[in-house]
Motif scaffolding. Structure first.
Motif, PDB file in Angstrom:
ATOM      1  N   PHE A 167      54.874  35.772  50.060  1.00  0.00           N
ATOM      2  CA  PHE A 167      53.514  35.402  49.676  1.00  0.00           C
ATOM      3  C   PHE A 167      52.689  34.999  50.885  1.00  0.00           C
ATOM      4  O   PHE A 167      53.129  34.218  51.742  1.00  0.00           O
ATOM      5  CB  PHE A 167      53.545  34.256  48.675  1.00  0.00           C
ATOM      6  CG  PHE A 167      52.173  33.823  48.218  1.00  0.00           C
ATOM      7  CD1 PHE A 167      51.477  34.560  47.282  1.00  0.00           C
ATOM      8  CD2 PHE A 167      51.579  32.682  48.758  1.00  0.00           C
ATOM      9  CE1 PHE A 167      50.215  34.171  46.874  1.00  0.00           C
ATOM     10  CE2 PHE A 167      50.330  32.292  48.348  1.00  0.00           C
ATOM     11  CZ  PHE A 167      49.641  33.044  47.398  1.00  0.00           C
ATOM     12  N   ARG A 168      51.484  35.570  50.945  1.00  0.00           N
ATOM     13  CA  ARG A 168      50.498  35.203  51.946  1.00  0.00           C
ATOM     14  C   ARG A 168      49.159  35.034  51.248  1.00  0.00           C
ATOM     15  O   ARG A 168      48.786  35.859  50.421  1.00  0.00           O
ATOM     16  CB  ARG A 168      50.388  36.275  53.041  1.00  0.00           C
ATOM     17  CG  ARG A 168      51.645  36.412  53.878  1.00  0.00           C
ATOM     18  CD  ARG A 168      51.462  37.499  54.922  1.00  0.00           C
ATOM     19  NE  ARG A 168      52.664  37.693  55.716  1.00  0.00           N
ATOM     20  CZ  ARG A 168      52.786  38.600  56.684  1.00  0.00           C
ATOM     21  NH1 ARG A 168      51.757  39.412  56.954  1.00  0.00           N
ATOM     22  NH2 ARG A 168      53.902  38.711  57.351  1.00  0.00           N
ATOM     23  N   LEU A 169      48.461  33.991  51.619  1.00  0.00           N
ATOM     24  CA  LEU A 169      47.211  33.689  50.939  1.00  0.00           C
ATOM     25  C   LEU A 169      46.185  34.796  51.109  1.00  0.00           C
ATOM     26  O   LEU A 169      45.434  35.105  50.176  1.00  0.00           O
ATOM     27  CB  LEU A 169      46.651  32.361  51.456  1.00  0.00           C
ATOM     28  CG  LEU A 169      45.426  31.808  50.710  1.00  0.00           C
ATOM     29  CD1 LEU A 169      45.769  31.552  49.249  1.00  0.00           C
ATOM     30  CD2 LEU A 169      44.910  30.546  51.385  1.00  0.00           C
ATOM     31  N   ARG A 170      46.156  35.441  52.250  1.00  0.00           N
ATOM     32  CA  ARG A 170      45.155  36.488  52.485  1.00  0.00           C
ATOM     33  C   ARG A 170      45.448  37.760  51.690  1.00  0.00           C
ATOM     34  O   ARG A 170      44.592  38.644  51.605  1.00  0.00           O
ATOM     35  CB  ARG A 170      45.070  36.810  53.970  1.00  0.00           C
ATOM     36  CG  ARG A 170      46.350  37.324  54.578  1.00  0.00           C
ATOM     37  CD  ARG A 170      46.198  37.447  56.093  1.00  0.00           C
ATOM     38  NE  ARG A 170      47.421  37.918  56.731  1.00  0.00           N
ATOM     39  CZ  ARG A 170      47.723  39.187  56.930  1.00  0.00           C
ATOM     40  NH1 ARG A 170      46.894  40.116  56.497  1.00  0.00           N
ATOM     41  NH2 ARG A 170      48.839  39.531  57.530  1.00  0.00           N
ATOM     42  N   ILE A 428      37.089  41.918  42.892  1.00  0.00           N
ATOM     43  CA  ILE A 428      36.020  40.990  43.287  1.00  0.00           C
ATOM     44  C   ILE A 428      36.425  40.187  44.515  1.00  0.00           C
ATOM     45  O   ILE A 428      35.637  40.024  45.461  1.00  0.00           O
ATOM     46  CB  ILE A 428      35.674  40.059  42.108  1.00  0.00           C
ATOM     47  CG1 ILE A 428      35.059  40.870  40.962  1.00  0.00           C
ATOM     48  CG2 ILE A 428      34.719  38.961  42.549  1.00  0.00           C
ATOM     49  CD1 ILE A 428      34.850  40.070  39.694  1.00  0.00           C
ATOM     50  N   LEU A 429      37.672  39.688  44.520  1.00  0.00           N
ATOM     51  CA  LEU A 429      38.141  38.923  45.674  1.00  0.00           C
ATOM     52  C   LEU A 429      38.226  39.795  46.918  1.00  0.00           C
ATOM     53  O   LEU A 429      37.951  39.330  48.029  1.00  0.00           O
ATOM     54  CB  LEU A 429      39.499  38.307  45.373  1.00  0.00           C
ATOM     55  CG  LEU A 429      39.505  37.164  44.344  1.00  0.00           C
ATOM     56  CD1 LEU A 429      40.926  36.680  44.081  1.00  0.00           C
ATOM     57  CD2 LEU A 429      38.648  35.999  44.847  1.00  0.00           C
ATOM     58  N   THR A 430      38.603  41.050  46.746  1.00  0.00           N
ATOM     59  CA  THR A 430      38.640  41.966  47.890  1.00  0.00           C
ATOM     60  C   THR A 430      37.245  42.148  48.477  1.00  0.00           C
ATOM     61  O   THR A 430      37.062  42.150  49.706  1.00  0.00           O
ATOM     62  CB  THR A 430      39.213  43.326  47.458  1.00  0.00           C
ATOM     63  OG1 THR A 430      40.538  43.144  46.946  1.00  0.00           O
ATOM     64  CG2 THR A 430      39.257  44.291  48.626  1.00  0.00           C
ATOM     65  N   PHE A 431      36.255  42.278  47.622  1.00  0.00           N
ATOM     66  CA  PHE A 431      34.872  42.420  48.085  1.00  0.00           C
ATOM     67  C   PHE A 431      34.414  41.159  48.820  1.00  0.00           C
ATOM     68  O   PHE A 431      33.774  41.236  49.877  1.00  0.00           O
ATOM     69  CB  PHE A 431      33.957  42.707  46.902  1.00  0.00           C
ATOM     70  CG  PHE A 431      32.500  42.798  47.252  1.00  0.00           C
ATOM     71  CD1 PHE A 431      31.985  43.934  47.869  1.00  0.00           C
ATOM     72  CD2 PHE A 431      31.641  41.740  46.999  1.00  0.00           C
ATOM     73  CE1 PHE A 431      30.640  44.018  48.199  1.00  0.00           C
ATOM     74  CE2 PHE A 431      30.303  41.816  47.330  1.00  0.00           C
ATOM     75  CZ  PHE A 431      29.796  42.959  47.936  1.00  0.00           C
ATOM     76  N   ILE A 432      34.763  39.996  48.279  1.00  0.00           N
ATOM     77  CA  ILE A 432      34.334  38.733  48.899  1.00  0.00           C
ATOM     78  C   ILE A 432      34.988  38.550  50.258  1.00  0.00           C
ATOM     79  O   ILE A 432      34.331  38.206  51.252  1.00  0.00           O
ATOM     80  CB  ILE A 432      34.653  37.554  47.969  1.00  0.00           C
ATOM     81  CG1 ILE A 432      33.808  37.650  46.683  1.00  0.00           C
ATOM     82  CG2 ILE A 432      34.395  36.223  48.671  1.00  0.00           C
ATOM     83  CD1 ILE A 432      34.165  36.590  45.655  1.00  0.00           C
ATOM     84  N   THR A 433      36.304  38.767  50.325  1.00  0.00           N
ATOM     85  CA  THR A 433      36.994  38.590  51.605  1.00  0.00           C
ATOM     86  C   THR A 433      36.548  39.620  52.638  1.00  0.00           C
ATOM     87  O   THR A 433      36.490  39.328  53.825  1.00  0.00           O
ATOM     88  CB  THR A 433      38.515  38.717  51.385  1.00  0.00           C
ATOM     89  OG1 THR A 433      38.799  39.956  50.733  1.00  0.00           O
ATOM     90  CG2 THR A 433      39.028  37.575  50.535  1.00  0.00           C
ATOM     91  N   ARG A 438      33.619  40.632  57.796  1.00  0.00           N
ATOM     92  CA  ARG A 438      32.527  41.260  58.542  1.00  0.00           C
ATOM     93  C   ARG A 438      31.703  40.214  59.294  1.00  0.00           C
ATOM     94  O   ARG A 438      31.283  40.423  60.419  1.00  0.00           O
ATOM     95  CB  ARG A 438      31.627  42.038  57.590  1.00  0.00           C
ATOM     96  CG  ARG A 438      32.277  43.321  57.066  1.00  0.00           C
ATOM     97  CD  ARG A 438      31.330  44.063  56.128  1.00  0.00           C
ATOM     98  NE  ARG A 438      31.949  45.298  55.625  1.00  0.00           N
ATOM     99  CZ  ARG A 438      31.371  46.128  54.759  1.00  0.00           C
ATOM    100  NH1 ARG A 438      30.137  45.841  54.333  1.00  0.00           N
ATOM    101  NH2 ARG A 438      31.986  47.216  54.343  1.00  0.00           N
ATOM    102  N   ARG A 439      31.484  39.055  58.624  1.00  0.00           N
ATOM    103  CA  ARG A 439      30.721  37.997  59.294  1.00  0.00           C
ATOM    104  C   ARG A 439      31.493  37.441  60.482  1.00  0.00           C
ATOM    105  O   ARG A 439      30.913  37.079  61.500  1.00  0.00           O
ATOM    106  CB  ARG A 439      30.433  36.886  58.271  1.00  0.00           C
ATOM    107  CG  ARG A 439      29.465  37.329  57.189  1.00  0.00           C
ATOM    108  CD  ARG A 439      29.279  36.216  56.157  1.00  0.00           C
ATOM    109  NE  ARG A 439      28.391  36.649  55.061  1.00  0.00           N
ATOM    110  CZ  ARG A 439      28.128  35.895  54.002  1.00  0.00           C
ATOM    111  NH1 ARG A 439      28.684  34.682  53.893  1.00  0.00           N
ATOM    112  NH2 ARG A 439      27.332  36.340  53.051  1.00  0.00           N
TER     113      ARG A 439
END
Length: 439
Positions: A167-170, A428-433, A438-439
């Motif tokens: 398990f990895r949080l990312r 959705i989480l993939t889009f947010i991360t 990118r930032r």
């Protein structure tokens, strides 16, 4: 002798391997060098070939044989197989290959091709035989389709197991997507055997608990009685027809005048149409020399229009207007047309339903009396059964005293919804991360 020592050592090593038949243990880098995308397509094609052989020898898959508890046992063995594959991934080359992109991409391509083929061919009901010699018209029972999706779900499940154990949080978005996709595919496939789909015709006379399905009749644990059927119809439409042939004018693309509440006048070919009276519910009154319509709200009433048809030429009136009644008819009264010429008549098309619903009483074995309104695409759920409005007595129209419902029970459907929700959450989480990276 001036010869470098390294080539001698390499040649000696090769000679020793050939002499003693020594095979080096495959490292991950060596494995990837041996098994590439080509092997992924070859193994996928082999799986399809095996499926075709099974299709011609054993016949299509009969999912009804996988009803509970068989599907639960199959699911347990499938999960156990994935655990065994994961445990032996470092010892069996094929098992390790399932964790690679080279195995996933060809599997996705084969699955996409079969899915597109299913969308382009007319699918028959599950209980009917395929109408093509291969079996593409019953794709859900087509062995190659099932085997490819079994491999796809297996790859997704193995990746999910690896992500859970390491398990990895990312990797949470990816983990949710993999778990959701695995649950949705497996639950939808194995749960299809437990899905029940029946039809029930309810009347206003008495409750009905007997339903029909593909194999015949069955008794339900609930009963339905129709209290009232209601229907909302679109505004009436007027069109011209050939009196001799009964075909519309023009035949392939008829001109239509919609008589809504804002209608004043309209044109049909060379005829100007005006409406003097509009009765949504009316009945004919027959006298010695004429027939007229009066408002009447009882069963069998028709929509009646008092119409004036004025012949026109180059925007000017030609001759006298023709005035008369036009109706669409009902089960009680025949339709009424307005004769314009020897071969031309003005008629009203049968009114199309905009919305129809049934107010029903539902009686259950637990002594419940549930009163509900069922509409198209707005089912009612009672004791695990979804009740859909399917049809009504079209001959009676708005005065129908029967309603036909479709009752569906799918105990695995909540699991499918859970898988879909997890898949959406992962997306959705993939889009947010991705935005944060990118930032």
């Amino acid at each position: 002798l001036g010869i470098p020592a390294e080539p001698l050592f390499r040649s000696d090593l090769i000679v020793c391997r050939r002499a003693f038949d020594i095979t080096p243990i495959a490292s991950p880098s060596m494995f990837n060098a041996l098994w590439k995308m080509r092997e992924g397509f070859v193994t996928g094609a082999g799986l399809i070939l095996v499926g075709l052989l099974l299709q011609y020898t054993a016949g299509p898959i009969d999912w009804s044989a996988f009803a509970f508890p068989i599907n639960a046992i199959v699911l347990a063995f499938y999960l156990l197989l994935l655990v065994i594959i994961y445990a032996l991934r470092h010892r069996v080359r094929l098992f390790s290959f399932l964790f690679t992109v080279e195995a996933a991409v060809p599997t996705l391509i084969y699955a996409a091709i079969l899915t597109v083929a299913m969308g382009l061919t007319r699918q028959v009901a599950p209980h009917e035989r395929a109408i093509d010699p291969i079996g593409l018209t019953r794709m859900l029972s087509f062995w190659p389709f099932v085997l490819i999706y079994a491999r796809l779900s297996g790859i997704v499940g193995l990746i999910a197991i690896r992500q859970i154990l390491h398990f990895r949080l990312r990797e949470v978005p990816s983990l949710l997507s993999h778990i959701g996709l695995f649950i949705a595919i497996v639950a939808a496939t194995l749960g299809s055997a437990d899905m029940e789909r029946v039809k029930l015709k309810a009347t206003t006379d008495m409750p009905e608990w007997r339903a029909t399905h593909d194999q015949g009749f069955m008794e339900l644990p609930l009963a339905i009685q129709l209290e009232k059927f209601t229907i909302d119809e679109y505004p009436p439409k007027l069109l011209l027809i050939n009196s001799k042939t009964g075909k519309s004018i023009p035949e392939k693309n008829p001109q239509i005048v919609l008589i809504d509440k804002h209608f004043q006048e309209g044109m049909l070919s060379q005829w100007r149409i005006r409406v003097h009276k509009n009765y949504p519910l009316a009945a004919p009154v027959i006298t010695a020399d004429t027939t007229k319509y009066v408002e009447w709200g009882s069963s069998g009433a028709v929509t009646a229009l008092l119409v004036e048809a004025q012949p026109m030429k180059n925007g000017k009136e030609v001759g006298k207007p023709i005035i008369g009644w036009v109706t669409c008819g009902s089960y009680l009264f025949p339709f009424q047309e307005l004769k314009l010429t020897k071969d031309l008549s003005l008629v009203m098309a049968r009114r199309e339903p905009e919305r129809y619903a049934s107010r029903i009483h539902i009686y259950t074995q637990t002594q419940k009396n549930i009163v509900a309104t069922v509409e198209v695409n707005k089912p009612v759920t009672v004791d695990g059964w979804k009740i859909y409005q399917l049809s009504y007595d079209e001959a009676m129209g708005r005065w129908s005293e029967t309603s036909t419902f479709e009752l569906v029970k799918d105990p695995w459907l909540p699991a499918v919804y859970v898988g879909i929700y997890l898949l959406l959450a992962g997306a959705i989480l993939t889009f947010i991360t991705a935005q944060k990276r990118r930032r």
